[in-house]
Scaffold this motif. Structure first.
Motif, PDB file in Angstrom:
ATOM      1  N   ASP A 366       0.856  -1.181   0.000  1.00  0.00           N
ATOM      2  CA  ASP A 366       0.000   0.000   0.000  1.00  0.00           C
ATOM      3  C   ASP A 366       0.896   1.237   0.000  1.00  0.00           C
ATOM      4  OD1 ASP A 366      -2.157   1.672   0.097  1.00  0.00           O
ATOM      5  OD2 ASP A 366      -2.495   1.463   2.261  1.00  0.00           O
ATOM      6  N   ILE A 367       0.762   2.079  -1.028  1.00  0.00           N
ATOM      7  CA  ILE A 367       1.562   3.300  -1.143  1.00  0.00           C
ATOM      8  C   ILE A 367       0.652   4.494  -0.892  1.00  0.00           C
ATOM      9  CG2 ILE A 367       2.919   4.746  -2.702  1.00  0.00           C
ATOM     10  CD1 ILE A 367       3.947   2.274  -4.041  1.00  0.00           C
ATOM     11  N   VAL A 368       1.046   5.340   0.063  1.00  0.00           N
ATOM     12  CA  VAL A 368       0.231   6.471   0.491  1.00  0.00           C
ATOM     13  C   VAL A 368       1.046   7.758   0.333  1.00  0.00           C
ATOM     14  CG1 VAL A 368      -1.084   7.487   2.389  1.00  0.00           C
ATOM     15  CG2 VAL A 368      -0.953   4.993   2.153  1.00  0.00           C
ATOM     16  N   GLY A 369       0.414   8.782  -0.180  1.00  0.00           N
ATOM     17  CA  GLY A 369       1.054  10.100  -0.229  1.00  0.00           C
ATOM     18  C   GLY A 369       2.131  10.238  -1.277  1.00  0.00           C
ATOM     19  N   LYS A 370       2.015   9.514  -2.390  1.00  0.00           N
ATOM     20  CA  LYS A 370       3.056   9.587  -3.414  1.00  0.00           C
ATOM     21  C   LYS A 370       3.098  10.947  -4.100  1.00  0.00           C
ATOM     22  CE  LYS A 370       0.040   7.399  -6.853  1.00  0.00           C
ATOM     23  NZ  LYS A 370      -0.134   6.230  -7.750  1.00  0.00           N
ATOM     24  N   GLU A 371       2.043  11.754  -3.931  1.00  0.00           N
ATOM     25  CA  GLU A 371       2.039  13.091  -4.530  1.00  0.00           C
ATOM     26  C   GLU A 371       2.783  14.113  -3.670  1.00  0.00           C
ATOM     27  OE1 GLU A 371      -1.207  12.784  -1.630  1.00  0.00           O
ATOM     28  OE2 GLU A 371      -0.564  11.531  -3.314  1.00  0.00           O
ATOM     29  N   THR A 372       3.223  13.729  -2.467  1.00  0.00           N
ATOM     30  CA  THR A 372       3.961  14.638  -1.589  1.00  0.00           C
ATOM     31  C   THR A 372       5.245  15.103  -2.265  1.00  0.00           C
ATOM     32  OG1 THR A 372       3.096  13.407   0.314  1.00  0.00           O
ATOM     33  CG2 THR A 372       4.942  14.896   0.716  1.00  0.00           C
ATOM     34  N   GLU A 373       5.499  16.404  -2.221  1.00  0.00           N
ATOM     35  CA  GLU A 373       6.648  16.968  -2.924  1.00  0.00           C
ATOM     36  C   GLU A 373       7.777  17.307  -1.965  1.00  0.00           C
ATOM     37  OE1 GLU A 373       5.198  20.337  -5.107  1.00  0.00           O
ATOM     38  OE2 GLU A 373       4.661  19.113  -6.830  1.00  0.00           O
ATOM     39  N   LEU A 374       8.990  17.157  -2.444  1.00  0.00           N
ATOM     40  CA  LEU A 374      10.177  17.580  -1.712  1.00  0.00           C
ATOM     41  C   LEU A 374      11.281  17.883  -2.709  1.00  0.00           C
ATOM     42  CD1 LEU A 374      11.922  14.530  -0.027  1.00  0.00           C
ATOM     43  CD2 LEU A 374      10.143  14.285  -1.703  1.00  0.00           C
ATOM     44  N   ASP A 375      12.363  18.426  -2.202  1.00  0.00           N
ATOM     45  CA  ASP A 375      13.436  18.907  -3.061  1.00  0.00           C
ATOM     46  C   ASP A 375      14.051  17.775  -3.877  1.00  0.00           C
ATOM     47  OD1 ASP A 375      16.501  19.719  -3.502  1.00  0.00           O
ATOM     48  OD2 ASP A 375      15.328  21.535  -3.242  1.00  0.00           O
ATOM     49  N   ARG A 376      14.422  18.112  -5.119  1.00  0.00           N
ATOM     50  CA  ARG A 376      14.970  17.102  -6.030  1.00  0.00           C
ATOM     51  C   ARG A 376      16.190  16.417  -5.444  1.00  0.00           C
ATOM     52  NH1 ARG A 376      19.100  16.600  -9.274  1.00  0.00           N
ATOM     53  NH2 ARG A 376      19.837  18.678  -8.760  1.00  0.00           N
ATOM     54  N   THR A 377      17.066  17.171  -4.776  1.00  0.00           N
ATOM     55  CA  THR A 377      18.272  16.563  -4.217  1.00  0.00           C
ATOM     56  C   THR A 377      17.939  15.547  -3.135  1.00  0.00           C
ATOM     57  OG1 THR A 377      18.459  18.465  -2.721  1.00  0.00           O
ATOM     58  CG2 THR A 377      19.752  18.524  -4.731  1.00  0.00           C
ATOM     59  N   THR A 416       3.258  -1.031   4.130  1.00  0.00           N
ATOM     60  CA  THR A 416       2.778   0.305   3.783  1.00  0.00           C
ATOM     61  C   THR A 416       3.954   1.260   3.668  1.00  0.00           C
ATOM     62  OG1 THR A 416       0.705  -0.087   4.973  1.00  0.00           O
ATOM     63  CG2 THR A 416       1.252   2.195   4.445  1.00  0.00           C
ATOM     64  N   ILE A 417       4.020   1.960   2.550  1.00  0.00           N
ATOM     65  CA  ILE A 417       5.031   2.996   2.338  1.00  0.00           C
ATOM     66  C   ILE A 417       4.283   4.310   2.172  1.00  0.00           C
ATOM     67  CG2 ILE A 417       6.973   3.759   0.917  1.00  0.00           C
ATOM     68  CD1 ILE A 417       7.199   0.888  -0.120  1.00  0.00           C
ATOM     69  N   GLY A 418       4.579   5.269   3.031  1.00  0.00           N
ATOM     70  CA  GLY A 418       3.824   6.523   3.000  1.00  0.00           C
ATOM     71  C   GLY A 418       4.714   7.737   3.128  1.00  0.00           C
ATOM     72  N   ALA A 419       4.194   8.872   2.706  1.00  0.00           N
ATOM     73  CA  ALA A 419       4.900  10.145   2.835  1.00  0.00           C
ATOM     74  C   ALA A 419       3.877  11.221   3.167  1.00  0.00           C
ATOM     75  CB  ALA A 419       5.635  10.488   1.540  1.00  0.00           C
ATOM     76  N   ARG A 420       4.290  12.170   4.000  1.00  0.00           N
ATOM     77  CA  ARG A 420       3.403  13.273   4.367  1.00  0.00           C
ATOM     78  C   ARG A 420       4.255  14.452   4.819  1.00  0.00           C
ATOM     79  NH1 ARG A 420       3.991  10.465   9.129  1.00  0.00           N
ATOM     80  NH2 ARG A 420       4.064  11.749  11.031  1.00  0.00           N
ATOM     81  N   HIS A 421       3.684  15.632   4.759  1.00  0.00           N
ATOM     82  CA  HIS A 421       4.353  16.816   5.265  1.00  0.00           C
ATOM     83  C   HIS A 421       4.098  16.921   6.763  1.00  0.00           C
ATOM     84  CE1 HIS A 421       5.839  18.473   1.554  1.00  0.00           C
ATOM     85  NE2 HIS A 421       4.656  18.337   0.981  1.00  0.00           N
ATOM     86  N   ALA A 422       5.132  17.236   7.505  1.00  0.00           N
ATOM     87  CA  ALA A 422       5.027  17.399   8.957  1.00  0.00           C
ATOM     88  C   ALA A 422       5.751  18.683   9.332  1.00  0.00           C
ATOM     89  CB  ALA A 422       5.627  16.202   9.687  1.00  0.00           C
ATOM     90  N   GLY A 423       5.015  19.795   9.334  1.00  0.00           N
ATOM     91  CA  GLY A 423       5.645  21.077   9.616  1.00  0.00           C
ATOM     92  C   GLY A 423       6.594  21.457   8.498  1.00  0.00           C
TER      93      GLY A 423
END
Length: 674
Positions: A366-377, A416-423
């Protein structure tokens, strides 16, 4: 045609297409009835073949052409993919990926497709033989290579596609447009013709298509081709719509057929694609843009300081406008470098399938939050640590189907692999519902490896066990295998994440599962920091790691086992002088007046400083490899007045709270504190 100038774009698009094919094949294995995925697979493979043929890489073109045969059978019969077919297709994708890497390295594809073509041919023959045995079908006689008359509910459509002015591979794009049109009917005639597409260098592609599909569907397929800026699709008219004159359908004797008249010229279809055009930019240019933006931030801060001291009419207002504009520019540049973490997550379904198959385990991903953005580097650097965590979860965390059933669980484990913004940071998690970490098993292995004594083993709790997992060379695997057992993994993850200015934590409940969490800054180039002074020198502490600040005199200080502790209302924290931590000169040190509570890998620490300067936006620069070893610093920046400010390594601050203690002594201390 000289294709060397198109090579970088060809390689980039090949990698994207191969990544999408890997995802699609794995997804289709799980959902065989997904018709959209089947069509997407065929379309991507068709484009890949066309690009390879245009660029002159015959091995790739031959292999993808044979793969198309398998995909075509799949599309016609709609019976899904067997495990055998998936294995062969994934092997072909690996070979194509290796060919792309070889082209990137030395310009030659280094691909011999014969063996894989034979395996693909066997799949096609096997399917044909079974179909012939099960349900004989009347032989379809292929008509002569002449244009077929329009009938049977088909409509003749005129397609006018215009490539964008900056399209760098017109021949490839023309081939893709023709292929997209051919998926919806029969191409009666085209400019350029299919035989001439390899030498096409223009911008306008015109097609006469006999189809039973709707105009909007055909238009959408053509606009989906990269670098197509505009596409107009309408029923054929008796009069020319565009120059050159529209092509006319012909019958089997090559005589023109009259086109169906309509009331007036069709209105051009609105292109949604034109509103979302993208441009490929070299990553080095983005890095240079970010560097210049950083310099602008430094100079802006300097000018702000000078304008505050000057008394020139109108200067304050002008400075405010400049600051507002530069802030907007900075935000835009930062956003340009932000890309979805999906770029990393896309490789994991294939990885999970391959590893689970080798281990004989059933896994639901289950992949969650794949649209979360972060710096290319950050995206470029986070891939390997996540691979380590996923392999650990599959190998050490999830049980075999039999063990899960015995434990009262479903035979299929969940990863489950997920990503989210936290502050101001991003949190990436890899969690499983396996058996979790067993502290006593970890302690037994640690005793065998000499990390702790037998007397200390009973004191190991979950927190101490997790810390032992990060010890270099530590592994709970009974045997050394391809996936684990060498003790290289968790320590490498921690080291890499700390290099990125982040932290990794592991939370586990025995019998229920494990959660690995990585927290990273959104960008590595510009950061918000609290600037303090110690030993007469400025130092920066990442603002996201600062819990609070306070006056030193407002709280009592106690000595515990020879170490100073700052006693707060709810806890006691190790107290360290910033001048000692950062390696400053004690001769110039003033009396410490304030305390900064800093959160790190091992918890929190109280850092005493002589002055709080304030919050600043700092353009970070990495330090040479041998500079940060003697002090807990991770980088440097330049202040508006030209002073160099070192940046605190908050994880090193807490990990080295008692630098004189050995690993076993620190583990014992952890156990005794519980």
């Amino acid at each position: 045609m000289d294709t060397s100038e198109y090579l970088p774009m060809f390689l980039a698009e090949c990698r994207e297409n191969l990544q999408e094919l890997n995802l699609a094949v794995v997804a289709l294995e799980e959902a065989p009835d997904d018709r959209e995925t089947v069509d997407a697979i065929f379309r991507i493979a068709h484009s890949l073949k066309g690009m390879a043929a245009t660029m002159g890489f015959e091995g790739m073109a031959t292999l993808t052409h044979k793969m198309e045969d398998v995909f075509e059978l799949l599309r016609q019969r709609g019976t899904g993919l067997t495990g055998e077919v998936v294995d062969v297709l994934l092997a072909c994708l690996d070979a194509l990926s290796g060919a792309v890497d070889a082209i990137d390295t030395d310009g030659a594809e280094s691909l011999d497709p014969a063996a894989l073509v034979e395996r693909l041919g066997g799949l096609v023959r096997g399917r044909d033989d079974r179909d012939a045995t099960e349900e004989p079908e009347p032989e379809v006689v292929t008509p002569p290579a002449k244009l077929a008359p329009v009938g049977g509910g088909h409509t003749v459509l005129e397609i006018h596609a215009a490539l964008t002015p900056d399209a760098q591979m017109p021949a490839v794009r023309a081939f893709q447009v023709l292929a997209a049109a051919a998926e919806h009917g029969e191409v009666l005639r085209s400019t350029p013709a299919e035989a001439d597409v390899d030498s096409f260098t223009g911008r306008i592609i015109e097609i006469l298509l006999a189809t039973a599909h709707e105009v909007d569907d055909v238009a959408a397929a053509v606009r989906a081709v990269p670098d197509v800026g505009d596409a107009r699709v309408a029923e054929a008219t008796a009069e020319p719509v565009e120059e050159p004159a529209p092509l006319a359908a012909v019958d089997e004797d090559n005589l023109p057929l009259p086109a169906a008249p309509i009331a007036g010229p069709a209105a051009p279809a609105k292109s949604g694609r034109a509103q979302h055009q993208t441009v490929r930019v070299d990553a080095e240019r983005l890095d240079q843009l970010m560097h210049l933006m950083g310099e602008l931030v430094v100079q802006r801060t300097h000018v702000e300081a000078l304008s505050a001291e000057a008394h020139v009419p109108g200067l304050g207002q002008a400075m405010q406008e400049l600051t507002r504009s530069s802030h907007a520019l900075q935000a835009m540049v930062m956003q340009i470098r932000m890309i979805p973490i999906e770029a990393v997550f896309m490789r994991f379904p294939r990885l999970v399938r391959d590893v689970a198959t080798r281990l004989g385990k059933q896994v639901e991903l289950d992949i969650v939050g794949k649209e979360t953005e972060l710096d290319r580097t950050v995206v470029d650097a986070i891939g390997d640590p996540l691979v380590h965590l996923i392999r650990n979860a599959l190998d050490h965390g999830l049980e075999s189907p039999a063990d899960r059933i015995a434990a009262g669980k479903a035979p299929t484990g969940k990863l489950t692999i997920g990503a989210r913004h936290a502050g101001g940071s991003i949190a990436i998690t890899v969690s499983d519902d396996g058996h979790g970490v067993d502290p006593q098993k970890v302690a037994a292995v640690a005793v065998q490896r000499g990390l702790i004594t037998r007397e200390q083993a009973p004191l190991i709790d979950m927190r101490a066990a997790v810390e032992l997992l990060f010890t270099p060379g530590f592994s709970t695997a009974a045997e050394v295998g391809d996936l684990s057992g060498r003790g290289v993994g968790m320590d490498a993850v921690r080291e890499k994440i700390r290099e990125l200015g982040g932290e990794v934590t592991v939370t586990s409940v025995q019998g229920e599962g494990t959660i690995n969490e990585i927290r990273l800054p959104l960008t590595l180039a510009i950061m918000s920091a609290l600037v303090v002074e110690a030993g007469g020198q400025p130092f920066g502490i990442p603002l996201q790691r600062v819990e609070r600040t306070m006056r030193l005199d407002d709280h009592p200080i106690r000595s515990v086992a020879g170490a100073k502790m700052l006693v707060l209302a709810d806890e006691a924290l190790p107290l360290r002088r910033a001048v000692d931590v950062f390696g400053g000169s004690t001769a110039d040190a003033e009396a410490d007046t304030h305390v900064v509570i800093v959160r790190g890998q091992e918890g929190a620490v109280a850092l005493s400083v002589s002055k709080l300067i304030g919050q600043r936006e700092l353009v970070t620069r990495p330090l040479p490899a041998n500079v940060g070893q003697e002090a807990a610093v991770s980088g440097a920046a330049v202040l508006s007045n030209g002073d160099i400010v070192l940046l605190a390594d908050c994880d090193a601050l807490t990990l080295n709270t008692h630098p004189a203690l050995s690993v076993s002594e620190r583990v014992a201390a952890l156990g005794a504190a519980v």
